[in-house]
Design a protein around this motif. Structure first.
Motif, short mmCIF file in Angstrom:
data_model
loop_
_atom_site.label_atom_id
_atom_site.label_comp_id
_atom_site.label_asym_id
_atom_site.label_seq_id
_atom_site.Cartn_x
_atom_site.Cartn_y
_atom_site.Cartn_z
N SER A 1 0.85 -1.18 0.00
CA SER A 1 0.00 0.00 0.00
C SER A 1 0.89 1.23 0.00
O SER A 1 2.02 1.20 0.49
CB SER A 1 -0.90 0.01 1.25
OG SER A 1 -1.52 1.26 1.43
N SER A 2 0.36 2.32 -0.53
CA SER A 2 1.11 3.57 -0.49
C SER A 2 1.12 4.18 0.91
O SER A 2 1.88 5.11 1.18
CB SER A 2 0.52 4.57 -1.48
OG SER A 2 -0.86 4.79 -1.20
N ASP A 3 0.28 3.67 1.79
CA ASP A 3 0.25 4.14 3.18
C ASP A 3 1.53 3.69 3.89
O ASP A 3 1.81 2.49 3.95
CB ASP A 3 -0.97 3.58 3.90
CG ASP A 3 -1.20 4.20 5.27
OD1 ASP A 3 -0.24 4.23 6.07
OD2 ASP A 3 -2.32 4.65 5.54
N ALA B 1 2.70 -1.42 -4.98
CA ALA B 1 2.80 -0.06 -4.44
C ALA B 1 4.14 0.31 -3.79
O ALA B 1 4.56 1.46 -3.86
CB ALA B 1 1.67 0.23 -3.45
N ILE B 2 4.81 -0.61 -3.13
CA ILE B 2 6.04 -0.27 -2.43
C ILE B 2 7.11 -1.34 -2.64
O ILE B 2 6.81 -2.47 -3.04
CB ILE B 2 5.81 -0.08 -0.91
CG1 ILE B 2 4.93 -1.20 -0.33
CG2 ILE B 2 5.24 1.28 -0.61
CD1 ILE B 2 4.71 -1.09 1.16
#
Length: 248
Positions: free
Chosen positions: A136-138, A168-169
């Motif tokens: 996730s980008s979080d 995303a990561i």
């Protein structure tokens, strides 16, 4: 009257939706609350709005929302609260309280250990674990997966636990596999940190099948699944949220 609304991620894969439904049936049997419904954040029906409507139609005056999510990221921080805010506007007299994802918890480490234990090979000093997160980008996602990896290493004494992510990561799945290939460890236990089957699990399986033959032993563990330990976590969360109401 209280109700529980279980919020699963959702998937286009029918088997994933069936897994969520079976798990909610286990929760219903373990929790003495008359109204209990399942809904999904995306990719499946009913959606959150419909789930709240169904609870209200059965006479609920207070809905305890339980996210069936592994970590706190965009769905937990943004999508679910936004959907619940809209539902509250349609049902202004309905009290809605929301719990938290499972998060970094010892029970989650125990589930990983259970999944590794299902493999025929031992987790010993010649072994490493590759923990694969959804991604996730979080930034909290990377932090939490790293914390889970540390706890897993402490609890099992395995020499090395590495992490990678499906989206995303970084490190990516490819990077994670390459690092494991280049490592000194004879056995690599791949643990998909996923709650249900689906496209992402198939991606991991295809990657492993494409691996060149070597002396290294690669063991693909099952995804976490709706493990019985999760029922206990949900019971505890429901009890805490119910007690908060009684103590108000």
């Amino acid at each position: 009257m209280e109700a529980i609304l279980y919020v699963s991620h959702g998937s286009r894969v029918p088997a994933a939706r069936r897994e969520a439904a079976r798990f909610v049936e286990q929760c219903k049997a373990a929790i003495d609350i008359p109204i209990q419904e399942l809904c999904f954040v995306e990719l499946a029906e009913p959606d959150i709005a419909t789930g709240v409507d169904r609870c209200a139609a059965q006479g609920a005056t207070r809905v305890i929302v339980i996210p069936l999510l592994l970590l706190s990221a965009g769905h937990a921080k943004q999508d679910i609260p936004a959907a619940l805010k809209a539902a509250k506007q349609r049902h202004p007299s309905l009290e809605i309280v929301c719990g938290a994802p499972f998060g970094v918890h010892d029970a989650m480490i125990d589930i990983i250990i259970d999944r590794i234990g299902e493999q025929p090979a031992p987790l010993d000093h010649e072994s490493m674990v590759l923990l694969i997160g959804r991604g996730s980008s979080d930034p909290d996602t990377k932090r939490d997966i790293a914390a889970i990896a540390r706890r897993l290493q402490e609890k099992t004494s395995v020499p090395h636990v590495d992490v990678c992510f499906l989206a995303a990561i970084r490190p990516t799945l490819d990077e994670g596999f390459k690092r494991a290939q280049a490592s000194i460890y004879r056995r690599v236990f791949i643990v998909p940190y996923l709650l249900f089957t689906g496209v992402l699990m198939k991606t991991v399986e295809r990657k492993l099948q494409a691996m060149p033959v070597s002396d290294q032993q690669w063991h693909l563990c099952s995804y976490l699944g709706y493990h019985p330990r999760l029922v206990t976590l949900i019971q505890q969360q429901v009890q805490a949220l119910s007690a908060a109401k009684k103590g108000a």
